[in-house]
Enzyme design. Structure first.
Site, PDB file in Angstrom:
ATOM      1  N   GLU A 203     -18.524   7.681 -43.494  1.00  0.00           N
ATOM      2  CA  GLU A 203     -19.677   8.578 -43.321  1.00  0.00           C
ATOM      3  C   GLU A 203     -19.237   9.674 -42.367  1.00  0.00           C
ATOM      4  OE1 GLU A 203     -22.707   8.496 -44.679  1.00  0.00           O
ATOM      5  OE2 GLU A 203     -22.437   6.666 -45.843  1.00  0.00           O
ATOM      6  N   CYS A 237     -25.454  14.945 -37.665  1.00  0.00           N
ATOM      7  CA  CYS A 237     -24.508  15.238 -38.756  1.00  0.00           C
ATOM      8  C   CYS A 237     -25.165  15.971 -39.915  1.00  0.00           C
ATOM      9  CB  CYS A 237     -23.860  13.956 -39.250  1.00  0.00           C
ATOM     10  SG  CYS A 237     -25.059  12.764 -39.838  1.00  0.00           S
TER      11      CYS A 237
HETATM   12  P1  NAD Z   1     -15.253  10.543 -33.710  1.00  0.00           P
HETATM   13  O1  NAD Z   1     -14.607  10.559 -35.045  1.00  0.00           O
HETATM   14  O2  NAD Z   1     -14.568  11.190 -32.564  1.00  0.00           O
HETATM   15  O3  NAD Z   1     -15.538   9.041 -33.242  1.00  0.00           O
HETATM   16  C1  NAD Z   1     -16.227   8.112 -34.042  1.00  0.00           C
HETATM   17  C2  NAD Z   1     -15.725   6.715 -33.729  1.00  0.00           C
HETATM   18  O4  NAD Z   1     -14.347   6.639 -34.038  1.00  0.00           O
HETATM   19  C3  NAD Z   1     -15.885   6.312 -32.264  1.00  0.00           C
HETATM   20  O5  NAD Z   1     -16.335   4.973 -32.198  1.00  0.00           O
HETATM   21  C4  NAD Z   1     -14.489   6.448 -31.720  1.00  0.00           C
HETATM   22  O6  NAD Z   1     -14.197   5.508 -30.706  1.00  0.00           O
HETATM   23  C5  NAD Z   1     -13.611   6.171 -32.921  1.00  0.00           C
HETATM   24  N1  NAD Z   1     -12.341   6.901 -32.879  1.00  0.00           N
HETATM   25  C6  NAD Z   1     -12.134   8.150 -32.381  1.00  0.00           C
HETATM   26  N2  NAD Z   1     -10.837   8.502 -32.532  1.00  0.00           N
HETATM   27  C7  NAD Z   1     -10.226   7.461 -33.146  1.00  0.00           C
HETATM   28  C8  NAD Z   1      -8.884   7.216 -33.576  1.00  0.00           C
HETATM   29  N3  NAD Z   1      -7.928   8.125 -33.416  1.00  0.00           N
HETATM   30  N4  NAD Z   1      -8.617   6.040 -34.174  1.00  0.00           N
HETATM   31  C9  NAD Z   1      -9.582   5.118 -34.359  1.00  0.00           C
HETATM   32  N5  NAD Z   1     -10.866   5.305 -33.959  1.00  0.00           N
HETATM   33  C10 NAD Z   1     -11.179   6.446 -33.359  1.00  0.00           C
HETATM   34  O7  NAD Z   1     -16.688  11.163 -33.966  1.00  0.00           O
HETATM   35  P2  NAD Z   1     -17.814  11.466 -32.895  1.00  0.00           P
HETATM   36  O8  NAD Z   1     -17.399  12.637 -32.065  1.00  0.00           O
HETATM   37  O9  NAD Z   1     -18.213  10.216 -32.217  1.00  0.00           O
HETATM   38  O10 NAD Z   1     -19.006  11.909 -33.873  1.00  0.00           O
HETATM   39  C11 NAD Z   1     -19.136  13.180 -34.378  1.00  0.00           C
HETATM   40  C12 NAD Z   1     -18.757  13.250 -35.832  1.00  0.00           C
HETATM   41  O11 NAD Z   1     -19.388  12.225 -36.560  1.00  0.00           O
HETATM   42  C13 NAD Z   1     -19.243  14.543 -36.468  1.00  0.00           C
HETATM   43  O12 NAD Z   1     -18.268  15.026 -37.349  1.00  0.00           O
HETATM   44  C14 NAD Z   1     -20.472  14.114 -37.250  1.00  0.00           C
HETATM   45  O13 NAD Z   1     -20.811  14.948 -38.329  1.00  0.00           O
HETATM   46  C15 NAD Z   1     -20.063  12.772 -37.705  1.00  0.00           C
HETATM   47  N6  NAD Z   1     -21.220  11.954 -38.016  1.00  0.00           N
HETATM   48  C16 NAD Z   1     -21.432  11.611 -39.316  1.00  0.00           C
HETATM   49  C17 NAD Z   1     -22.568  10.884 -39.633  1.00  0.00           C
HETATM   50  C18 NAD Z   1     -22.855  10.467 -41.046  1.00  0.00           C
HETATM   51  O14 NAD Z   1     -23.728   9.629 -41.215  1.00  0.00           O
HETATM   52  N7  NAD Z   1     -22.197  10.996 -42.037  1.00  0.00           N
HETATM   53  C19 NAD Z   1     -23.448  10.514 -38.637  1.00  0.00           C
HETATM   54  C20 NAD Z   1     -23.187  10.895 -37.329  1.00  0.00           C
HETATM   55  C21 NAD Z   1     -22.062  11.605 -37.025  1.00  0.00           C
END
Ligand code: NAD
Length: 446
Positions: A203, A237
């Site tokens: 997602e 998002c």
């Molecule tokens: P992110 O990708 O930085 O982090 C999300 C999760 O991934 C966190 O739990 C984090 O610890 C983990 N993570 C981060 N880097 C990682 C890595 N290198 N390896 C493994 N895990 C890792 O995202 P964010 O900043 O927390 O959220 C923002 C993003 O999420 C935006 O792009 C937003 O659009 C998207 N989002 C999508 C939805 C949806 O339902 N489609 C909902 C909310 C947010």
């Protein structure tokens, strides 16, 4: 069934009994207004929970399917020889759990995006490891300390982990991975899942376009767009990321947006209890950099200490400006001028497929044209965000905005392996004779 229901009911008690703590933790993390937190973090989870509890007994049952005469051979135009019969068999889809599921959540709706998939994973009978975002520290700590007290510790665990630990976690073999977050990390998660051939839902995010046609009620559009853009301080998002409209519409929209923002948050949104803050310093600095694009016509005030950014509208932008290159994920709304609907559709289609396309018009044909001629995870005509609140609609992205879908029955199906089963009786062996060797042309009726 009783076990799953008991766990789901315990989750419901968690949401009821700990509501105040959840509101406090999300307020500490990002100044989330209590109304927004209750709506998005509590009520939407309870909707999902009720949907599961009301339908689980029906959804988890074996699904008996149509039986055809599997292999037939036409001997003459009128005569059909039957090589195999399944009419007498029991043919059904068994709803098996995958096994052990890993759920990784982001920070913007730190309870909702953890619990909604968890609800479906429990309903489908899986064991689950949930990993909240490390960015929303207070919510992460609260969930890790309190949630396990409600659930069966043998099957459900909360793991707190930053990037390094999550990288290690992903080296393990899971039976399903459900990831919500940015497209760039989504690629990393997918690569880790591929190593074990683990199925995954991604997602993700992106830039959601919002086309406003020349024929519409400008006041209504402004309120609906401003609400969707500035809810959760723009950190959503599915928020409309930018508006596409004609130069004439922009001139009408700007005063209407100013009015909507003042109605919602008063003359100084910084003092409004209904307007939150940016989650962290890194995210705040990124937004400051994006604010350098174009010209501010509404808002623009910032305060680094509080991580405050006023609801802001930008104009005079170029498609090459940094703010048009990445998902904004903050309270900034750029307006891009297009000549007409065709140009708006071309603009949308020249970018990655977003999580949602928005179209506003009093003319249904225009809304339908935008729907017909674009591709996105979801679509919402004449409003923002509301399509996400329905458990009957699939929620998910396409292309760069994600893979797979959930909400309601779609979540149950996501965490369910649909096992195709045939169960035949031991007798009636004569019916099988035609399919056994030695083969002959005669058996095929030729
Ligand atoms: P992110 O990708 O930085 O982090 C999300 C999760 O991934 C966190 O739990 C984090 O610890 C983990 N993570 C981060 N880097 C990682 C890595 N290198 N390896 C493994 N895990 C890792 O995202 P964010 O900043 O927390 O959220 C923002 C993003 O999420 C935006 O792009 C937003 O659009 C998207 N989002 C999508 C939805 C949806 O339902 N489609 C909902 C909310 C947010």
């Amino acid at each position: 069934m009783e076990y799953r229901v008991a766990q789901l009911e315990a989750l419901g008690r968690f949401l009821d009994e700990k509501k105040q703590d959840i509101l406090e933790a999300t307020a500490l993390d990002m100044g989330k207004p209590p109304f927004e937190a209750e709506f998005s973090e509590i009520l939407l989870c309870k909707n999902e929970l009720n949907e599961m509890l009301n339908n689980l007994s029906h959804w988890m049952k074996d699904e008996h399917v149509d039986k055809n005469l599997t292999v037939v051979q036409r001997r003459t135009p009128d005569a059909v020889g039957v090589l195999q019969v399944t009419r007498l068999d029991s043919v059904f889809i068994r709803k098996d759990p995958y096994g052990v599921v890993l759920i990784i959540a982001p920070w913007n709706y730190p309870v909702h995006l953890l619990l909604v998939p968890l609800i479906g994973a429990i309903a489908a009978g899986n064991c689950v490891i949930i990993k909240p975002s490390e960015v929303t520290k207070n919510t992460e700590r609260f969930v890790a300390e309190v949630l396990p007290g409600y659930l069966d510790k043998d099957c459900f665990a909360v793991v707190t982990a930053g990037v390094q630990e999550t990288t290690r976690l992903l080296e393990n073999k899971f039976d399903y991975i459900f990831y919500t977050g940015s497209p760039s990390v989504g690629r990393i998660v997918m690569a880790a899942a591929a190593k074990h051939l683990t199925p995954a839902t991604l997602e993700l995010g992106g830039k959601n376009p919002c086309y406003v046609s020349d024929t519409c009620d400008v006041q209504n559009v402004a309120r609906r767009v401003a609400w969707g853009r500035f809810f959760n301080t723009g950190q959503t998002c599915v928020a409309p990321d930018y508006v596409l409209c004609s130069a004439e519409m922009r001139e009408k929209l700007l005063p209407a947006l100013r009015e909507a923002i003042t109605d919602f948050y008063g003359p100084n949104p910084r003092e409004s209890p209904d307007f939150g803050r940016i989650v962290g310093d890194k995210q705040f600095q990124r937004l400051l950099m994006l604010l350098r694009s174009g010209r501010v016509v509404i808002g623009g005030q910032t305060d680094e200490e509080e991580r405050y950014i006023a609801p802001t509208v930008l104009v005079d932008l170029q498609p090459s400006d940094p703010i048009m290159q990445e998902e904004i994920f903050g309270p900034i709304l750029p307006i891009i001028i297009v000549a007409n609907m065709d140009e708006a559709i071309d603009f949308i289609n020249s970018h990655e497929r977003p999580l949602v396309v928005y179209a506003f018009s009093s003319n249904d044909k225009v809304v339908n044209q935008v729907l017909e001629r674009t591709s996105s995870g979801g679509f919402c005509g004449n409003d923002t965000l509301m399509h996400v609140t329905l458990t009957s609609l699939p929620f998910g992205g396409i292309g760069n905005s994600g893979l797979g879908m959930y909400h309601g029955k779609f979540t149950f199906d996501t965490f369910t392996h649909h096992r195709g089963c045939l169960h035949r009786g031991m007798g009636r062996e004569a019916l099988n004779a035609l399919r056994y060797p030695p083969y002959s042309q005669q058996k095929l009726g030729i």
